[in-house]
Design an enzyme around this catalytic site. Structure first.
Site, PDB file in Angstrom:
ATOM      1  N   CYS A  38      -2.623  -1.367  -9.740  1.00  0.00           N
ATOM      2  CA  CYS A  38      -2.781  -0.004  -9.240  1.00  0.00           C
ATOM      3  C   CYS A  38      -3.412   0.890 -10.308  1.00  0.00           C
ATOM      4  O   CYS A  38      -2.948   0.921 -11.444  1.00  0.00           O
ATOM      5  CB  CYS A  38      -1.427   0.559  -8.818  1.00  0.00           C
ATOM      6  N   LYS A  65       0.345  -9.514  -9.041  1.00  0.00           N
ATOM      7  CA  LYS A  65      -0.847  -9.012  -8.353  1.00  0.00           C
ATOM      8  C   LYS A  65      -1.659  -8.225  -9.366  1.00  0.00           C
ATOM      9  O   LYS A  65      -1.159  -7.261  -9.954  1.00  0.00           O
ATOM     10  CB  LYS A  65      -0.489  -8.124  -7.166  1.00  0.00           C
ATOM     11  N   HIS A 106      -6.975  -8.986  -6.871  1.00  0.00           N
ATOM     12  CA  HIS A 106      -7.924  -8.053  -6.272  1.00  0.00           C
ATOM     13  C   HIS A 106      -9.245  -8.254  -7.010  1.00  0.00           C
ATOM     14  O   HIS A 106      -9.333  -8.002  -8.209  1.00  0.00           O
ATOM     15  CB  HIS A 106      -7.415  -6.618  -6.431  1.00  0.00           C
ATOM     16  N   ASN A 146      -7.810 -10.834  -2.726  1.00  0.00           N
ATOM     17  CA  ASN A 146      -7.618  -9.531  -2.099  1.00  0.00           C
ATOM     18  C   ASN A 146      -8.829  -8.671  -2.416  1.00  0.00           C
ATOM     19  O   ASN A 146      -9.474  -8.854  -3.423  1.00  0.00           O
ATOM     20  CB  ASN A 146      -6.314  -8.911  -2.646  1.00  0.00           C
ATOM     21  N   GLY A 147      -9.130  -7.736  -1.507  1.00  0.00           N
ATOM     22  CA  GLY A 147     -10.189  -6.780  -1.778  1.00  0.00           C
ATOM     23  C   GLY A 147     -11.340  -6.867  -0.788  1.00  0.00           C
ATOM     24  O   GLY A 147     -12.094  -7.834  -0.815  1.00  0.00           O
ATOM     25  N   GLY A 148     -11.448  -5.877   0.089  1.00  0.00           N
ATOM     26  CA  GLY A 148     -12.601  -5.786   0.968  1.00  0.00           C
ATOM     27  C   GLY A 148     -12.672  -6.808   2.080  1.00  0.00           C
ATOM     28  O   GLY A 148     -13.728  -6.953   2.707  1.00  0.00           O
ATOM     29  N   GLY A 167      -5.619  -5.781   3.287  1.00  0.00           N
ATOM     30  CA  GLY A 167      -5.105  -4.451   3.019  1.00  0.00           C
ATOM     31  C   GLY A 167      -5.407  -3.513   4.160  1.00  0.00           C
ATOM     32  O   GLY A 167      -4.767  -3.531   5.208  1.00  0.00           O
ATOM     33  N   ARG A 168      -6.424  -2.691   3.986  1.00  0.00           N
ATOM     34  CA  ARG A 168      -6.730  -1.661   4.980  1.00  0.00           C
ATOM     35  C   ARG A 168      -7.071  -2.233   6.351  1.00  0.00           C
ATOM     36  O   ARG A 168      -6.792  -1.605   7.373  1.00  0.00           O
ATOM     37  CB  ARG A 168      -7.857  -0.775   4.450  1.00  0.00           C
ATOM     38  N   MET A 194       0.849  -1.196   0.000  1.00  0.00           N
ATOM     39  CA  MET A 194       0.000   0.000   0.000  1.00  0.00           C
ATOM     40  C   MET A 194       0.881   1.241   0.000  1.00  0.00           C
ATOM     41  O   MET A 194       1.681   1.441   0.921  1.00  0.00           O
ATOM     42  CB  MET A 194      -0.933  -0.012   1.222  1.00  0.00           C
TER      43      MET A 194
END
Length: 337
Positions: free
Chosen positions: A95, A134, A166, A206-208, A228-229, A13
């Site tokens: 990205c 990725k 993702h 990946n993702g959410g 991630g976040r 990130m």
């Protein structure tokens, strides 16, 4: 070191997963695979390598994510990464930022799967460590069932065995990078299907994904989960990962223990002239949901940026969240508190 590092990883990130962040995450989990921020080939080849690529030996396993689309440059950058000891070289094909598009790398490469395969063949030939991709499931008006499978199949023919997907499209026009992390709908079943129909490949999703409970659900369908976040804003969840995701014996790592593990690294970096705030900014969510968490954040944010701030600021912040001792609780009860 786990033989399945991709079973849980922390996403690369920008502006977040620098060496200080990764050292904190390693204090919480010894087994999760960590990634650098994306570094462009030009920066690797011509920039300040210690600043851009330096890392603490305790971070292993750690992967270097590259941004680029020139096979020769990617191969050269990958060799540098391997020489520095990185455990994996990853190519960013996901990205969506404008800067990335203008440089012809990131998510826009979903439109050029043959070029991505050529890049991966060059990287694979240049290094002995794993070369991975990725990517997104597609961009703009692409049909994800066609774009994702074509990219994966071509890269697999070039020797790639591991893909982190993702599970969203990226919209290169009309959405900001921030919106691209939330607005395009998630399609987890498509990524699950990719694993089902390409069983020999290692597929991570990946993702959410916001919790280890969700990660365990995905692991019923794929080989790995990338957080991630959630890992960044609530890093304490990583303290349960070695036990819950990797099946390791031993107790979980709580936030207080993580701080103690991280402390020697912080002291060393302060001695090298690094500002305290460069490290504490990654710790703000460590006590999320606990009494005193707001005071923890406030002390680190306000006091940590002052010139000369040192570990005494960390100690003051810890006092704000430290559990009340049993005798103090008894005194409060006696006083009718």
């Amino acid at each position: 070191m786990s033989l399945q590092p991709h079973r849980l990883s922390v996403a690369p990130m920008m502006d977040w997963t620098d060496r200080h962040c990764r050292s904190l995450h390693r204090a919480l989990s010894r087994r999760a695979l960590l990634y650098t921020e994306m570094v462009t080939t030009g920066a690797v080849l011509h920039g300040d390598r210690e600043r851009l690529l330096g890392y603490d030996p305790g971070e292993h396993p750690v992967a270097l994510q590259l941004g680029g689309s020139e096979p020769v440059e990617l191969a050269a950058a990958a060799r540098i990464g391997e020489d520095l000891g990185y455990d994996e070289i990853n190519l960013n094909v996901g990205c969506p930022s404008d800067r990335v598009q203008s440089g012809r790398f990131g998510a826009c490469l979903m439109r050029e799967p043959e070029l991505v395969a050529e890049c991966m063949a060059a990287i694979s030939a240049a290094v002995r460590v794993p070369a991975t991709v990725k990517c997104r499931i597609g961009v703009d008006d692409q049909d994800p069932e066609e774009s994702l499978f074509r990219l994966v199949d071509l890269c697999a023919q070039a020797g790639v065995e591991t893909f982190i997907v993702h599970a969203r499209k990226a919209w290169l026009k009309g959405l900001s990078p921030k919106e691209n992390r939330d607005v395009p709908p998630l399609d987890y079943p498509l990524v699950w299907r990719l694993k089902r129909e390409r069983p020999r490949l290692s597929i991570s999703i990946n993702g959410g994904i916001g919790s280890l409970d969700e990660a365990l659900e995905h692991l019923q369908h794929v080989d790995g989960v990338m957080l991630g976040r959630a890992a960044y804003h609530t890093p304490a969840i990583l303290g349960e990962a070695d036990r819950r995701i990797f099946g390791a014996a031993g107790p979980d790592v709580g936030p207080f223990e993580a701080v103690e593990r991280y402390r020697p690294y912080m002291a060393d970096q302060l001695g090298r002239g690094v500002h305290l705030a460069a490290m504490t900014r990654h710790m703000l969510g460590l006590f999320h949901g606990r009494p005193g968490a707001r005071a923890w954040r406030r002390i680190l944010t306000v006091e940590g940026v002052k010139p000369g701030a040192g570990l005494e600021v960390l100690d003051r912040a810890l006092e704000a969240v430290r559990p009340v001792a049993a005798p103090e609780l008894e005194q409060m009860a006696d006083a009718g508190a």
